[in-house]
Design an enzyme around this catalytic site. Structure first.
Site, PDB file in Angstrom:
ATOM      1  N   ASP A  68      -1.307  -5.989  -0.281  1.00 10.17           N
ATOM      2  CA  ASP A  68      -1.610  -5.461   1.026  1.00 10.17           C
ATOM      3  C   ASP A  68      -2.987  -4.957   0.995  1.00 10.17           C
ATOM      4  OD1 ASP A  68       0.578  -4.778   2.953  1.00 10.17           O
ATOM      5  OD2 ASP A  68       1.441  -3.172   1.786  1.00 10.17           O
ATOM      6  N   GLU A  84       8.998  -4.104  10.710  1.00  7.91           N
ATOM      7  CA  GLU A  84       9.533  -2.905  10.029  1.00  7.91           C
ATOM      8  C   GLU A  84      10.095  -1.836  11.133  1.00  7.91           C
ATOM      9  OE1 GLU A  84       6.941  -0.974   7.128  1.00  7.91           O
ATOM     10  OE2 GLU A  84       7.933   0.931   7.242  1.00  7.91           O
ATOM     11  N   GLU A  95      -1.658  -5.496   8.658  1.00 10.71           N
ATOM     12  CA  GLU A  95      -0.868  -4.799   9.541  1.00 10.71           C
ATOM     13  C   GLU A  95      -1.509  -5.032  10.913  1.00 10.71           C
ATOM     14  OE1 GLU A  95      -0.069  -0.700   8.759  1.00 10.71           O
ATOM     15  OE2 GLU A  95       0.800  -1.261   6.773  1.00 10.71           O
ATOM     16  N   LYS A 121      -1.447  -9.268   2.867  1.00  7.68           N
ATOM     17  CA  LYS A 121      -0.823  -8.843   3.997  1.00  7.68           C
ATOM     18  C   LYS A 121      -1.586  -8.006   4.907  1.00  7.68           C
ATOM     19  CE  LYS A 121       3.218  -6.290   3.796  1.00  7.68           C
ATOM     20  NZ  LYS A 121       2.828  -4.778   4.528  1.00  7.68           N
ATOM     21  N   ASP A 159       0.854  -1.195   0.047  1.00  6.95           N
ATOM     22  CA  ASP A 159      -0.008   0.052  -0.185  1.00  6.95           C
ATOM     23  C   ASP A 159       0.785   1.329   0.172  1.00  6.95           C
ATOM     24  OD1 ASP A 159       1.116  -0.191   2.545  1.00  6.95           O
ATOM     25  OD2 ASP A 159      -1.137  -0.035   3.514  1.00  6.95           O
ATOM     26  N   SER A 160       2.171   1.166   0.328  1.00  6.94           N
ATOM     27  CA  SER A 160       3.151   2.043  -0.406  1.00  6.94           C
ATOM     28  C   SER A 160       2.865   2.595  -1.581  1.00  6.94           C
ATOM     29  CB  SER A 160       4.575   1.772  -0.212  1.00  6.94           C
ATOM     30  OG  SER A 160       4.681   0.667  -0.848  1.00  6.94           O
TER      31      SER A 160
HETATM   32  O1  KIV Z   1       3.662  -0.948   1.872  1.00  3.41           O
HETATM   33  C1  KIV Z   1       4.736  -1.463   1.343  1.00  3.41           C
HETATM   34  O2  KIV Z   1       5.328  -1.272   0.661  1.00  3.41           O
HETATM   35  C2  KIV Z   1       5.159  -2.488   2.721  1.00  3.41           C
HETATM   36  C3  KIV Z   1       6.548  -2.603   2.848  1.00  3.41           C
HETATM   37  C4  KIV Z   1       7.282  -1.372   3.283  1.00  3.41           C
HETATM   38  C5  KIV Z   1       6.963  -3.665   3.804  1.00  3.41           C
HETATM   39  O3  KIV Z   1       4.384  -2.813   3.586  1.00  3.41           O
END
Ligand code: KIV
Length: 272
Positions: A91, A190, A123, A121, A52-53
């Site tokens: 994510d 992280e 969090e 994934k 989600d980055s």
């Molecule tokens: O969203 C992302 O890129 C991440 C990584 C930094 C692990 O969760």
């Protein structure tokens, strides 16, 4: 660490478990589109994360919070089309799983069905136990993410190192154990102290992938645009820049502009 590794035609969650057992480090990078994912996969990466980055890197948002489920699916479906070997993990974006297990399941199914990804994934720790087992019961592999979890940035208040204090470190270890027991196939840690990450990686049988978590974990992940130096504004100490693509791209674009202005492009061979 030995480079004598088993070759995998296709990475599965079992391959990752095997890699940890064989002391082979796991490589993971983000990708958000077809072209980049193709390069990353052909280079031999083990896991492609549609993180989600993308909210920051692709859409210019300040945080990861605004990206939607449909936008994640758009990014992921391009990535899945390009990837032939790596495991593709997507994510679950903010707001699509935290409220209840049914919503988490619905969001996960939508990602898997519409993008063709291999895993999701999330969090968080113990609070997600029920949601994770509901998703797993539908046959969807789940990766966890602890430590600095950017979807909670407004709770933390800063992007500084997490779990430096004893109480938070103990909670992180307990959450990691819960994620493993619930059935996560791997977790990301992280921005936490290297010693703590080492301890978690020793305790867990599932792979622990670090970002800013030192070298004693089972694998490393970076954001592709950071390690290629496309994105130069974000410079925490855990990023190693393998290229300065921002510079190279700028030079190439400047040369194109100058060639166009000089009528040096196209030349005789570049036309019909
Ligand atoms: O969203 C992302 O890129 C991440 C990584 C930094 C692990 O969760």
């Amino acid at each position: 660490m030995s480079e004598n590794k088993k070759t995998y035609k296709r990475i599965t969650t079992n391959s990752l478990f095997e890699m940890k057992s064989n002391n082979e480090k796991i490589s993971m990078l983000t990708a958000y589109d077809f072209s980049m994912a193709k390069v990353v996969d052909k280079a031999g990466i083990d896991i492609v994360l549609v993180g989600d980055s993308a909210s920051n890197v692709m859409s210019g948002h300040e945080t990861t919070l605004p990206i939607t489920l449909d936008q994640m699916i758009y990014h992921a479906s391009g990535v899945v089309k390009a990837v032939k070997r790596a495991l593709v993990v997507v994510d679950l974006p903010f707001g699509t799983y935290q409220s209840n297990p049914n919503k988490a399941l619905k969001s996960s199914i939508k990602i898997m069905k519409e993008s063709g990804a291999h895993a999701i994934k999330v969090e968080g720790g113990s609070e997600l136990k029920k949601s994770i087992s509901t998703i797993l019961n539908a046959g969807i592999p789940v990766m966890g993410h602890l430590g600095l979890t950017p979807q909670s940035i407004y709770k933390f208040g800063t992007y500084s190192v997490r779990a430096k204090e004893k109480a938070e470190a103990e909670k992180l270890i307990s959450d990691a154990k819960i994620l493993e027991k619930t059935g996560c196939f791997a977790i990301v840690l992280e921005k936490i102290p290297a010693n703590l990450a080492k301890k978690v990686s020793k305790i867990l049988k599932i792979p622990v992938i670090g970002i800013g978590a030192g070298s004693s974990v089972d694998g490393q992940v970076l954001v592709l645009h950071d390690m290629l130096g496309i994105n130069t504004e974000f410079s925490p100490r855990f990023i190693r820049r393998y290229m300065n693509l921002h510079n190279d791209m700028t030079q190439a674009i400047k040369k194109f502009i100058s060639d166009v202005k000089k009528v040096d492009f196209p030349n005789n061979k570049e036309q019909y």
